[in-house]
Design a protein around this motif. Structure first.
Motif, mmCIF file in Angstrom:
data_model
loop_
_atom_site.group_PDB
_atom_site.id
_atom_site.type_symbol
_atom_site.label_atom_id
_atom_site.label_comp_id
_atom_site.label_asym_id
_atom_site.label_seq_id
_atom_site.Cartn_x
_atom_site.Cartn_y
_atom_site.Cartn_z
ATOM 1 N N CYS A 265 -8.586 5.172 3.108
ATOM 2 C CA CYS A 265 -7.938 3.979 3.711
ATOM 3 C C CYS A 265 -7.418 3.146 2.305
ATOM 4 O O CYS A 265 -8.415 2.745 1.861
ATOM 5 N N ALA B 218 -6.266 4.794 10.835
ATOM 6 C CA ALA B 218 -7.169 5.822 10.363
ATOM 7 C C ALA B 218 -7.293 6.946 11.651
ATOM 8 O O ALA B 218 -7.862 7.981 11.336
ATOM 9 N N GLU C 235 0.877 -1.127 0.262
ATOM 10 C CA GLU C 235 -0.174 0.107 0.048
ATOM 11 C C GLU C 235 0.711 1.182 0.005
ATOM 12 O O GLU C 235 0.610 2.212 -0.542
ATOM 13 N N GLN D 260 -3.812 3.406 6.396
ATOM 14 C CA GLN D 260 -4.395 2.382 6.319
ATOM 15 C C GLN D 260 -5.417 2.124 7.370
ATOM 16 O O GLN D 260 -5.330 2.785 8.405
ATOM 17 N N GLU D 261 -6.639 1.195 7.362
ATOM 18 C CA GLU D 261 -7.553 1.255 8.403
ATOM 19 C C GLU D 261 -7.282 1.263 9.810
ATOM 20 O O GLU D 261 -7.729 2.122 10.591
ATOM 21 N N ARG D 262 -6.094 0.608 10.037
ATOM 22 C CA ARG D 262 -5.708 0.617 11.507
ATOM 23 C C ARG D 262 -5.033 1.837 12.012
ATOM 24 O O ARG D 262 -4.671 2.009 13.207
ATOM 25 N N ASP E 290 -6.515 0.184 2.114
ATOM 26 C CA ASP E 290 -6.792 -1.400 2.005
ATOM 27 C C ASP E 290 -8.333 -1.426 2.249
ATOM 28 O O ASP E 290 -8.905 -2.624 1.906
ATOM 29 N N ARG E 291 -8.851 -0.458 2.709
ATOM 30 C CA ARG E 291 -10.425 -0.437 3.220
ATOM 31 C C ARG E 291 -11.388 0.018 1.907
ATOM 32 O O ARG E 291 -12.270 -0.243 1.512
ATOM 33 N N ASP E 292 -10.782 1.230 1.294
ATOM 34 C CA ASP E 292 -11.531 1.952 0.387
ATOM 35 C C ASP E 292 -11.241 1.657 -1.343
ATOM 36 O O ASP E 292 -11.709 2.634 -2.025
ATOM 37 N N GLN E 293 -10.532 0.595 -1.510
ATOM 38 C CA GLN E 293 -10.270 0.130 -2.757
ATOM 39 C C GLN E 293 -11.453 0.183 -3.933
ATOM 40 O O GLN E 293 -11.151 0.636 -4.899
ATOM 41 N N ASN E 294 -12.670 -0.128 -3.276
ATOM 42 C CA ASN E 294 -13.859 0.048 -4.392
ATOM 43 C C ASN E 294 -13.881 1.259 -4.969
ATOM 44 O O ASN E 294 -14.502 1.488 -5.869
#
Length: 374
Positions: free
Chosen positions: A89, A77, A31, A73-75, A91-95
């Motif tokens: 994030c 945030a 990332e 990264q989410e951890r 790792d979390r918001d790739q969509n």
């Protein structure tokens, strides 16, 4: 590269472009690579925010930089608590950007545009954001003392908050070389680091002298365990003579390079063990390509050989200055009286040096008596 392109296109939609800063708070990971490349591909400049830094320091850097977006990264945030900009994030918001184009975006940057904003340690007061343009990075990547070979392997182990990380990343990427990502846990244990370097067959390594000492004193047979590691580069701190002697004893035939630089000038001079026997100690050397160095007295007059003075650096290695600190920029980045080029400047380093008869620069210490505690 495809993931970085998609994120870059999304960042462009959020207004990221030339002279726009983006915070980057990630650990060394894939990332991190995607984040750095995406910000630069979008045309923006990245602001490294080491998640291990104290929260108050990270809050200051975010606030002072005025970054419009924070990639994390989410951890991690919670680093952005109280931050008013957009938080993404990786790792979390790739969509959010998975549907964006995978093609390389076209940015409108020029050599003077900002590549990154890196904060000093704050050892002499409040941390200062050093604005580094693309021309500095391009120059540094093209003045390597030892050309890279096609079979070399590098490693990425330095926190993004230190400028050596730029050399680690872009030396690999601009030369088409593989790079091993070293975790924080491996960096905290010399034995684990040696194992990772051996497994990846790393050929070139940059590290601060204190960490070099830790490796040399680890009790590991470095010559046998790291047969591929030919080039050892010391940077970021003064290189003691006893350390260069210990290196020569434990790693005969290996090249030790002593680099001198700061965030404001990146690397300005160097000397390696082929120019001076490491048993005698390695000075900080001679200027690298497109950099000029001067040893001046209090009246900005050049000193004679052997006479101590303050080191001033000019040329393509100079940063733009300090972010939102025009007063300090004017104090440290002075007009260059030795250049006919319009706008040429000298950076006043605060370091005490002298020329020695063989044309090398010898480091003598600081003028302001800075100390580093642990």
């Amino acid at each position: 590269n495809r993931r970085a392109n998609q994120l870059a296109h999304y960042l462009r939609r959020q207004g990221v472009g030339p002279e726009v800063l983006v915070g980057l708070a990630v650990e060394r990971s894939l990332e991190m690579v995607v984040g750095v490349l995406a910000i630069l591909k979008a045309g923006g400049g990245y602001v490294p925010l080491d998640p291990d830094y104290p929260p108050a320091r990270l809050e200051f850097m975010l606030r002072d930089s005025r970054a419009t977006v924070l990639l994390t990264q989410e951890r991690f945030a919670t680093i952005g608590s109280g931050y008013g900009g957009l938080i993404l994030c990786l790792d979390r918001d790739q969509n959010l950007w998975s549907g964006c184009s995978v093609e390389n975006p076209v940015s409108d940057i020029c050599p003077e545009n900002l590549a990154f904003l890196i904060y000093t340690s704050g050892s002499s007061g409040t941390p200062k954001g050093v604005a580094v343009p693309h021309r500095v990075c391009v120059n540094r990547m093209h003045v390597e003392s030892e050309p890279f070979q096609k079979d070399e392997v590098l490693c990425i182990k330095t926190s993004l908050n230190f400028i050596d990380s730029v050399w680690e990343m872009f030396s690999a990427w601009t030369n088409g070389l593989p790079a091993r990502l070293i975790s924080s846990g491996q960096m905290q244990d010399p034995v684990l680091l040696i194992e990772a370097l051996a497994e990846a067959r790393v050929t070139r390594l940059v590290l601060v002298p204190s960490f070099l000492r830790a490796l040399l004193e680890s009790g590991q047979p470095l010559l046998q365990k790291l047969p591929c590691l030919k080039h050892w580069i010391s940077s970021g701190e003064p290189l003691p003579s006893d350390l260069s002697r210990s290196f020569a004893q434990q790693l005969p035939g290996r090249i030790l390079t002593n680099l001198y630089g700061t965030s404001e000038i990146w690397d300005a001079t160097r000397c390696d063990s082929r120019q001076r026997r490491p048993e005698e100690g390695l000075p900080i050397g001679q200027p690298i390509g497109n950099c000029q160095v001067y040893v001046l007295d209090r009246r900005l007059r050049p000193t004679s050989i052997g006479i101590p003075g303050e080191l001033y650096v000019g040329g393509e290695g100079l940063a733009r200055g300090y972010h939102h600190r025009a007063d300090l920029t004017a104090e440290r980045f002075l007009p260059n009286p030795f250049s006919s080029e319009p706008g040429a400047r000298l950076y006043r380093t605060g370091d005490r040096v002298r020329w020695v008869p063989d044309g090398q620069l010898e480091y003598l210490g600081r003028f302001d008596h800075q100390i580093k505690v642990r």
